[in-house]
Write a protein that holds these residues in place. Structure first.
Motif, PDB file in Angstrom:
ATOM      1  N   ARG A  82      17.181   2.896  17.246  1.00 50.62           N
ATOM      2  CA  ARG A  82      16.753   1.768  16.838  1.00 50.62           C
ATOM      3  C   ARG A  82      15.770   1.805  15.717  1.00 50.62           C
ATOM      4  N   CYS A  83      15.779   0.951  14.803  1.00 50.41           N
ATOM      5  CA  CYS A  83      14.913   0.902  13.523  1.00 50.41           C
ATOM      6  C   CYS A  83      14.293  -0.558  13.185  1.00 50.41           C
ATOM      7  N   ARG A  84      13.597  -0.614  12.676  1.00 50.47           N
ATOM      8  CA  ARG A  84      12.664  -1.905  11.992  1.00 50.47           C
ATOM      9  C   ARG A  84      12.064  -1.723  10.890  1.00 50.47           C
ATOM     10  N   GLU A  85      12.383  -2.668   9.846  1.00 50.06           N
ATOM     11  CA  GLU A  85      11.895  -2.679   8.543  1.00 50.06           C
ATOM     12  C   GLU A  85      10.389  -2.876   8.526  1.00 50.06           C
ATOM     13  N   ILE A  86       9.470  -2.255   7.985  1.00 48.56           N
ATOM     14  CA  ILE A  86       8.046  -2.368   8.048  1.00 48.56           C
ATOM     15  C   ILE A  86       7.393  -2.298   6.550  1.00 48.56           C
ATOM     16  N   LEU A  87       6.024  -2.457   6.629  1.00 48.45           N
ATOM     17  CA  LEU A  87       5.277  -2.383   5.493  1.00 48.45           C
ATOM     18  C   LEU A  87       4.135  -1.417   5.854  1.00 48.45           C
ATOM     19  N   VAL A  88       3.648  -0.622   5.063  1.00 49.74           N
ATOM     20  CA  VAL A  88       2.482   0.209   5.316  1.00 49.74           C
ATOM     21  C   VAL A  88       1.318  -0.049   4.495  1.00 49.74           C
ATOM     22  N   PRO A  89       0.510  -1.139   4.772  1.00 49.56           N
ATOM     23  CA  PRO A  89      -0.531  -1.570   3.811  1.00 49.56           C
ATOM     24  C   PRO A  89      -1.466  -0.475   3.338  1.00 49.56           C
ATOM     25  N   TRP A  90      -2.063  -0.915   1.931  1.00 50.61           N
ATOM     26  CA  TRP A  90      -2.565   0.307   1.521  1.00 50.61           C
ATOM     27  C   TRP A  90      -4.175   0.311   2.169  1.00 50.61           C
ATOM     28  N   GLU A  91      -4.532   1.516   2.343  1.00 51.64           N
ATOM     29  CA  GLU A  91      -5.775   1.886   3.124  1.00 51.64           C
ATOM     30  C   GLU A  91      -6.290   3.263   2.280  1.00 51.64           C
ATOM     31  N   PRO A  92      -7.607   3.354   1.961  1.00 54.27           N
ATOM     32  CA  PRO A  92      -7.963   4.545   1.277  1.00 54.27           C
ATOM     33  C   PRO A  92      -7.765   5.900   2.069  1.00 54.27           C
ATOM     34  N   ASP A  93      -7.918   5.868   3.469  1.00 59.52           N
ATOM     35  CA  ASP A  93      -7.733   7.201   4.176  1.00 59.52           C
ATOM     36  C   ASP A  93      -6.307   7.782   4.159  1.00 59.52           C
ATOM     37  N   PHE A  94      -5.184   6.847   4.166  1.00 61.78           N
ATOM     38  CA  PHE A  94      -3.794   7.581   4.501  1.00 61.78           C
ATOM     39  C   PHE A  94      -2.924   7.137   3.572  1.00 61.78           C
ATOM     40  N   SER A  95      -2.686   5.762   3.432  1.00 60.41           N
ATOM     41  CA  SER A  95      -1.455   5.266   2.344  1.00 60.41           C
ATOM     42  C   SER A  95      -1.836   5.593   1.048  1.00 60.41           C
ATOM     43  N   ASP A  96      -2.934   5.620   0.381  1.00 59.64           N
ATOM     44  CA  ASP A  96      -3.508   5.964  -1.062  1.00 59.64           C
ATOM     45  C   ASP A  96      -3.109   7.586  -1.139  1.00 59.64           C
ATOM     46  N   MET A  97      -3.522   8.233  -0.140  1.00 58.44           N
ATOM     47  CA  MET A  97      -3.265   9.645  -0.293  1.00 58.44           C
ATOM     48  C   MET A  97      -1.627  10.096  -0.407  1.00 58.44           C
ATOM     49  N   TRP A  98      -0.883   9.308   0.484  1.00 65.00           N
ATOM     50  CA  TRP A  98       0.519   9.462   0.563  1.00 65.00           C
ATOM     51  C   TRP A  98       1.209   9.001  -0.776  1.00 65.00           C
ATOM     52  N   MET A  99       1.013   7.732  -1.407  1.00 64.98           N
ATOM     53  CA  MET A  99       1.429   7.304  -2.475  1.00 64.98           C
ATOM     54  C   MET A  99       0.926   7.961  -3.583  1.00 64.98           C
ATOM     55  N   GLU A 100      -0.062   8.723  -3.824  1.00 65.88           N
ATOM     56  CA  GLU A 100      -0.361   9.602  -5.012  1.00 65.88           C
ATOM     57  C   GLU A 100       0.531  10.735  -5.004  1.00 65.88           C
ATOM     58  N   GLU A 101       0.534  11.527  -3.790  1.00 65.19           N
ATOM     59  CA  GLU A 101       1.434  12.717  -3.831  1.00 65.19           C
ATOM     60  C   GLU A 101       3.064  12.152  -4.045  1.00 65.19           C
ATOM     61  N   PHE A 102       3.333  10.958  -3.451  1.00 67.57           N
ATOM     62  CA  PHE A 102       4.738  10.514  -3.696  1.00 67.57           C
ATOM     63  C   PHE A 102       5.141  10.018  -5.227  1.00 67.57           C
ATOM     64  N   TYR A 103       4.289   9.665  -5.981  1.00 65.60           N
ATOM     65  CA  TYR A 103       4.490   9.425  -7.341  1.00 65.60           C
ATOM     66  C   TYR A 103       4.424  10.603  -8.163  1.00 65.60           C
ATOM     67  N   ASP A 104       3.401  11.625  -7.720  1.00 64.93           N
ATOM     68  CA  ASP A 104       3.478  13.055  -8.374  1.00 64.93           C
ATOM     69  C   ASP A 104       4.694  13.856  -8.383  1.00 64.93           C
ATOM     70  N   MET A 105       5.165  13.681  -6.940  1.00 64.31           N
ATOM     71  CA  MET A 105       6.393  14.295  -6.782  1.00 64.31           C
ATOM     72  C   MET A 105       7.757  13.686  -7.368  1.00 64.31           C
ATOM     73  N   TRP A 106       8.070  12.336  -7.076  1.00 64.93           N
ATOM     74  CA  TRP A 106       9.279  11.523  -7.371  1.00 64.93           C
ATOM     75  C   TRP A 106       9.154  10.555  -8.467  1.00 64.93           C
ATOM     76  N   MET A 107       8.056  10.139  -8.751  1.00 65.93           N
ATOM     77  CA  MET A 107       8.051   9.033  -9.619  1.00 65.93           C
ATOM     78  C   MET A 107       7.755   9.405 -11.181  1.00 65.93           C
ATOM     79  N   VAL A 108       8.712  10.168 -11.800  1.00 66.06           N
ATOM     80  CA  VAL A 108       8.411  10.640 -13.145  1.00 66.06           C
ATOM     81  C   VAL A 108       8.212   9.855 -14.303  1.00 66.06           C
ATOM     82  N   GLN A 109       8.596   8.483 -14.322  1.00 72.82           N
ATOM     83  CA  GLN A 109       8.581   7.837 -15.467  1.00 72.82           C
ATOM     84  C   GLN A 109       7.167   6.807 -15.417  1.00 72.82           C
TER      85      GLN A 109
END
Length: 835
Positions: free
Chosen positions: A503-530
């Motif tokens: 089973r699955c449920r749609e969620i949000l991962v709010p911004w926080e400096p310890d984890f989500s900021d680090m995750w999104m920075e790497e995600f942009y660097d890897m996949w968000m070329v534009q």
């Protein structure tokens, strides 16, 4: 002794020997013939097997290529075009996807464009039928019947039009399309091919890893790992890009090395067969060659006589072996395969590989073996004096004095035969164990290549049902298509042994400096070329986290155990099941397990952002079976099903995995498909069937397994026939010894028991060597060719049957040889004939 010029006499004697020593010459002729036949069949079967394996790869991939590049820049394309080692290369690009048609709102089909090289050359071997032409205009498409069915457009044909909504990089659009052509073949099931004009207006770019694909076909059929890595480095891949070699091409060198080892063992078995017969036949006539010296024949002339006899027999045997081998390879094997009802496809026949080097290698091997086999006995025949020849006995090696040992007399006499001529006994055991070891190795390899072994999905489930509506971008279109009533009906099917709900449920991962900021920075660097995370991504993520939604997925204890076994470092089971920790889907990012393990990640319900829960990261996984709808920008959290129920009372049944009571049970699968069809949501549920995939792989393999099985059966006969010929010759050379034992009181029953014991000792020795040294060699060869990473397992039934056959043959052959000896006359007549 003076040399006599009697070349003509030697030639006449060589010819006359074919009449006077008919039985001996027939044995040598058959040995050469059968060994040549075996080597010819081995090499022909091996070449056929590898060519068919290449065909299997083409059919599984749907195209002929060696490497696949995700994302393609102009510089890389120029480098590939200028590379002399690349035969050809073609472009294949994702142009979008089918959102819906009038008949199906969840078609799950992609839009793909290929250039002319890719379609006309590289994909051509994977096509079995085509009508019409490849799309030229933006509103033209090329389809398979399967892709039409997935879109709900069954019954349409070339020239028909239909309306569909499709998605590209620029958004969703609706348009009318005309079918310019239809095709059938291997690979690319749910794909609609579009034109270059459509791709150019889709907004996608070849440089993007989400769209651009580049197929590369190399000229060299073999490339070492070092050269593969050097080629990858020469492309200067960007961070998002990746190049994959086909498993067959990536591991071709080590597979060839393993195959060479198998061929070497097979050739050794064939050589031992010829050598044993030659040695026994020539050494059995040492007395005759020694007596020839009394009439003036020199040692050199004796060697020439032996050589002339062997060369004539070798030529005749090699020619006969090649003729029979060609008949078996090109007539019998295809006939047997067809009679077994093996699927070959429309208008497809069994193709047996043939190369001139196979004939040359088979003849050369036979010639070298005959030459090597005749050298030692020929030298012995030339060196022995007439007086020594009169007292020569081929089986008089060993100790002259004996001490009474423990055990029965018959067992002691039987054991003495193994130690009397250790070299001969060693050759017999070696040849028999080599044949068995080769049989063991080939059966194990064939078992690993079987369709049932290749087709093995995650957790090895027989059927996986998936909710296709969860892939809809519009959240209002997502539905609970596998509700409680549907699941209750599933549980009522008797043929199901295990049912796992994800089973699955749609969620949000709010911004926080310890984890989500680090995750999104790497995600942009890897996949968000534009776009850049530093410039606009961070601010947008903070202000609008709903634009970066993801999923929380719940799994049970069994699924966690299976997933946990794939992690670099296993997660704590108790903490996971209690809902304290989660597993993150890595999504291709460059994070290591140690960088994120132990960090806290907070998730919020998408519909109620105030409802939050925090987990500790217990590990990272690359297994994409639990990614909810699809991997989003934010991380996908995999938690225990209990934790998901506590977090959200309502959740979509994303996937249902089913295991049958009997693997590949067609009756149970039929009931499942009927249940899905009658559910009213058949078009919204995808069915991934292991049975169906097995049939696809089996169809792609063609008659590869049958040819491999034919090789196994042929090679299994080598060691057995080597033993038969050697032991028969051994008993014939011991006629005097056995007759003497009978003359001093040994009964025929005791002789038979002694000979059976001898055979069982030979069989026991060969089985011991096979299950120790042979098994170790099999494991080494298996791992060198095991690029699919299939666990090593010895096929119990074939090896048990082979071991029983060896024991039976080794016990029966001595009895048959003794019965033949008895027909020569009484004990007195045999003793008189021996002298």
């Amino acid at each position: 002794m003076l040399k006599n010029h009697n070349t003509t006499v030697i030639q006449n004697m060589a010819k006359r020997s074919f009449r006077t020593n008919r039985r001996r010459n027939i044995s040598i002729l058959l040995a050469v013939l059968f060994s040549t036949f075996l080597t010819f069949c081995i090499f022909t079967g091996g070449a056929t097997f590898f060519e068919m394996q290449q065909t299997q790869g083409i059919r599984l991939h749907g195209a002929e290529y060696d490497a696949y590049l995700y994302g393609l820049t102009r510089e890389q394309q120029e480098l590939c075009r200028e590379n002399p080692d690349i035969l050809r290369s073609g472009i294949e690009a994702v142009a979008g996807y089918v959102v819906e048609t009038e008949q199906n709102d969840t078609p799950d089909a992609g839009l793909l464009w290929t250039d002319e090289t890719c379609w006309e050359e590289m994909r051509k071997p994977g096509r079995t039928w085509m009508e019409g032409h490849y799309p030229q205009k933006a509103d033209e498409v090329l389809v398979k019947r399967e892709s039409l069915k997935s879109c709900g457009l069954e019954g349409l044909k070339t020239g028909d039009t239909f309306t569909m909504t499709y998605g590209t990089a620029l958004g969703e659009f609706t348009g009318e399309f005309r079918i310019s052509g239809m095709w059938d073949g291997y690979g690319a099931k749910d794909v609609v091919f579009v034109s270059k004009a459509f791709y150019e207006q889709s907004g996608h770019e070849l440089s993007s890893v989400a769209s651009g694909r580049y197929m590369i076909d190399f000229k060299p059929k073999l490339m070492t790992r070092a050269k593969q890595e050097a080629f990858i480095e020469s492309l200067h891949l960007e961070k998002q890009q990746n190049l994959f070699f086909n498993m067959e091409y990536e591991n071709a060198v080590q597979v060839l090395a393993g195959a060479a080892g198998l061929a070497g063992i097979a050739c050794l078995c064939a050589c031992l067969l010829i050598y044993n017969i030659m040695y026994l036949s020539v050494s059995g006539n040492i007395r005759y060659y020694g007596l020839l010296q009394t009439v003036g024949m020199t040692g050199k002339q004796i060697r020439r006589l032996v050589g002339r006899q062997l060369s004539i027999l070798a030529a005749a045997g090699a020619a006969g072996g090649l003729a029979i081998g060609a008949g078996v390879s090109f007539w019998l094997i295809p006939s047997v395969v067809k009679s077994m009802g093996v699927y070959l496809g429309k208008q497809e026949s069994v193709r047996v590989a043939f190369h001139p080097w196979i004939v040359l290698l088979s003849v050369l091997l036979a010639a070298l073996t005959v030459f090597a086999a005749g050298q030692k006995p020929a030298r012995a025949a030339a060196a022995i004096s007439p007086v020594e020849a009169l007292g020569y006995r081929p089986c008089q090696a060993g100790k002259r004095s004996r001490r009474t040992g423990r055990g029965g007399v018959l067992w002691r006499l039987a054991k003495e035969q193994l130690t009397k001529d250790k070299k001969k006994a060693g050759i017999v055991i070696l040849s028999l164990s080599a044949g068995l070891s080769l049989f063991l190795c080939l059966v194990t390899l064939l078992e690993s290549e079987a369709a049932r072994t290749i087709v093995s999905n995650y957790m090895d489930m027989d059927m996986v049902l998936e909710n296709k509506t969860l892939k809809k971008e519009n959240r209002e279109d997502r539905r609970q298509v596998m509700d409680g009533e549907f699941l209750d009906e599933l549980r009522g099917i008797e043929g199901l042994e295990e049912i796992y709900e994800v089973r699955c449920r749609e969620i949000l991962v709010p911004w926080e400096p310890d984890f989500s900021d680090m995750w999104m920075e790497e995600f942009y660097d890897m996949w968000m070329v534009q776009s850049s995370y530093e410039d606009e991504g961070r601010k947008n993520y903070k202000d609008h986290p709903e634009e970066y939604s993801s999923f929380i997925v719940g799994i049970n204890e069994t699924e966690f155990s299976c997933l946990n076994s794939t992690l670099e470092e296993p997660a704590d089971e108790q903490a996971f099941l209690e809902g304290q920790t989660c597993i993150l889907y890595r999504n291709g990012l460059a994070f290591t397990d140690g960088e994120l393990r132990g960090r806290s990640v907070t998730c919020a319900d998408f519909e109620d952002p105030g409802h939050r829960r925090t987990f500790q990261v217990g590990g990272l996984t690359d297994v994409n079976d639990y990614t909810g709808e699809s991997p989003g920008c934010a991380p996908t959290l995999i938690v225990s099903d209990g934790a998901l129920r506590e977090f959200a009372e309502e959740a979509f049944v994303y996937k249902v995995s089913l295991r049958y009571s009997r693997e590949y049970d067609r009756e149970t699968e039929g009931e499942l498909r009927e249940l899905v069809e009658n559910s009213g949501c058949a078009k919204n549920i995808s069915c991934e069937s292991k049975l169906e995939e097995m049939e696809t792989v089996k169809k792609a393999q063609g008659n590869m397994m049958e040819v491999g099985l034919g090789m196994v059966l042929i090679l299994a006969l080598i060691g057995i026939l080597n033993y038969v010929n050697t032991l028969v010759g051994n008993i014939r050379s011991r006629e005097t010894e056995i007759s003497v034992m009978e003359s001093i009181g040994m009964s025929r029953r005791q002789v038979r028991r002694m000979l059976v014991m001898e055979g069982l000792l030979f069989a026991g020795g060969s089985l011991c060597v096979t299950w120790t040294v042979g098994l170790a060699a099999t494991y080494t060869l298996y791992q060198s060719m095991n690029y699919r990473k299939v666990p090593f397992a010895v096929p119990a039934a074939p090896m048990a049957a082979a071991s029983a056959l060896v024991l039976a043959v080794c016990a029966a052959v001595p009895l048959m040889a003794y019965r033949s000896m008895e027909k020569k006359g009484t004990v007195v007549e045999r003793l008189r004939g021996a002298e």
